[in-house]
Write an enzyme that holds these catalytic residues in place. Structure first.
Site: not given
Ligand code: C5P
Length: 286
Positions: A135, A8
């Site tokens: 995502d 994406k």
């Molecule tokens: O959900 P994911 O594992 O991709 O998120 C990784 C890190 O990115 C989270 O622990 C957080 O620190 C940050 N994050 C966030 N807000 C989001 C997506 C990710 O703060 N919408």
């Protein structure tokens, strides 16, 4: 079962606030593109999950998002006897903001739901996807969507307007938590991008060429301050005639949106001449 797992691009990415759960609320257009990994999945009856990838920087075993997705899927139906072999041939750079790992996990959820004959509905798969990563839910449907909240509020959008993307891979990967931690939240109120997306959400349609005029990524100032070479790459993309030059996710993959394919091809050549990995890519519609 052999399937493709597309990348994406974030055609704009604004962070609109910090949430009580420690995550951030975002507003973005997610666009599936034709840069794709190949996945081979086979069911096994001994409860073992084996996930392997052609790229050594992809974690295997429990650290892998595909493993997490498969494990949660079988847990949700109380079937620890279900197992699978998943082999991933990577074409999407790892840790580049292209959602490669998230896409692999989303596609694995849909494929294993079918292979294991579980019959979970879309709402159940959505909830599992969100528990694997912010995502992942987008990749259950792909195409073009306005994405809000942590990533789970998805409005599918009909897209028109022929855009050709140039992708440039600067070679470093940016840890997502670091990028979120560096954001100056005071710098990210309203503006043209948010106004444009509000009208896209209410009409359910977007012209991608118009969208290119307002693309803005809140992480670009933070990441390009840390990696100054990004500014040089963006200048090559802009000078090549791009409608916009920006970054996807928290980086560091950069992209340009072009109206003319000939300009895009010349820009790929120029980037490659300067030693950067670059390619053309097109939107995928669903
Ligand atoms: O959900 P994911 O594992 O991709 O998120 C990784 C890190 O990115 C989270 O622990 C957080 O620190 C940050 N994050 C966030 N807000 C989001 C997506 C990710 O703060 N919408």
């Amino acid at each position: 079962m052999n399937i493709q797992s597309c990348a994406k691009l974030n055609l704009g990415l604004k962070v609109t606030g910090k949430r009580d759960d420690g995550f951030h609320d975002i507003l973005s257009v997610f666009q599936e593109i034709d840069l794709a990994d190949e996945m081979h999945l086979a069911s096994r009856a001994d409860g073992k999950l084996r996930v392997t990838a052609s790229d050594a920087s992809v974690p295997d075993g429990r650290e892998n998002l595909v493993y997490a997705a498969a494990d949660r899927l079988r847990e949700s139906v109380g079937r620890r006897d279900l197992g699978a072999d998943v082999a991933i041939r990577k074409a999407i750079p790892v840790g580049g903001g292209l959602g490669g790992g998230s896409g692999n996990a989303g596609r694995a959820l849909t494929a294993l739901n079918a292979l294991w004959g579980l019959g979970l509905d879309a709402a159940a798969l959505d909830a599992l996807a969100a528990s694997v990563g912010s995502d992942v839910p987008f990749f259950l449907r792909g195409g073009t969507a306005v994405v809000a909240g942590r990533g789970e509020t998805i409005t599918p959008i009909a897209a028109d307007g022929e855009v050709v993307f140039v992708l440039a891979f600067p070679g470093m990967s940016v840890p997502t938590p670091w990028a979120f931690g560096k954001l100056n939240m005071e710098l990210t109120p309203g503006g043209p991008y948010i106004r444009f997306l509000n009208s896209v959400r209410s009409s359910g349609q977007v012209n991608l060429l118009d969208l290119m005029q307002v693309v803005e990524n809140d992480f670009l100032p933070v990441v390009s301050a840390r990696f100054p070479s990004l500014k040089r790459i963006l200048a090559v993309i802009r000078d090549g005639g791009a409608l916009c030059a920006s970054m996807t996710g928290t980086g560091a993959t950069l992209f340009g949106g072009f109206e003319r394919e000939a300009d895009a091809r010349l820009t790929v050549d120029r980037l490659q001449d300067q030693g950067y990995r670059a390619c053309l890519s097109r939107p995928v519609a669903r």
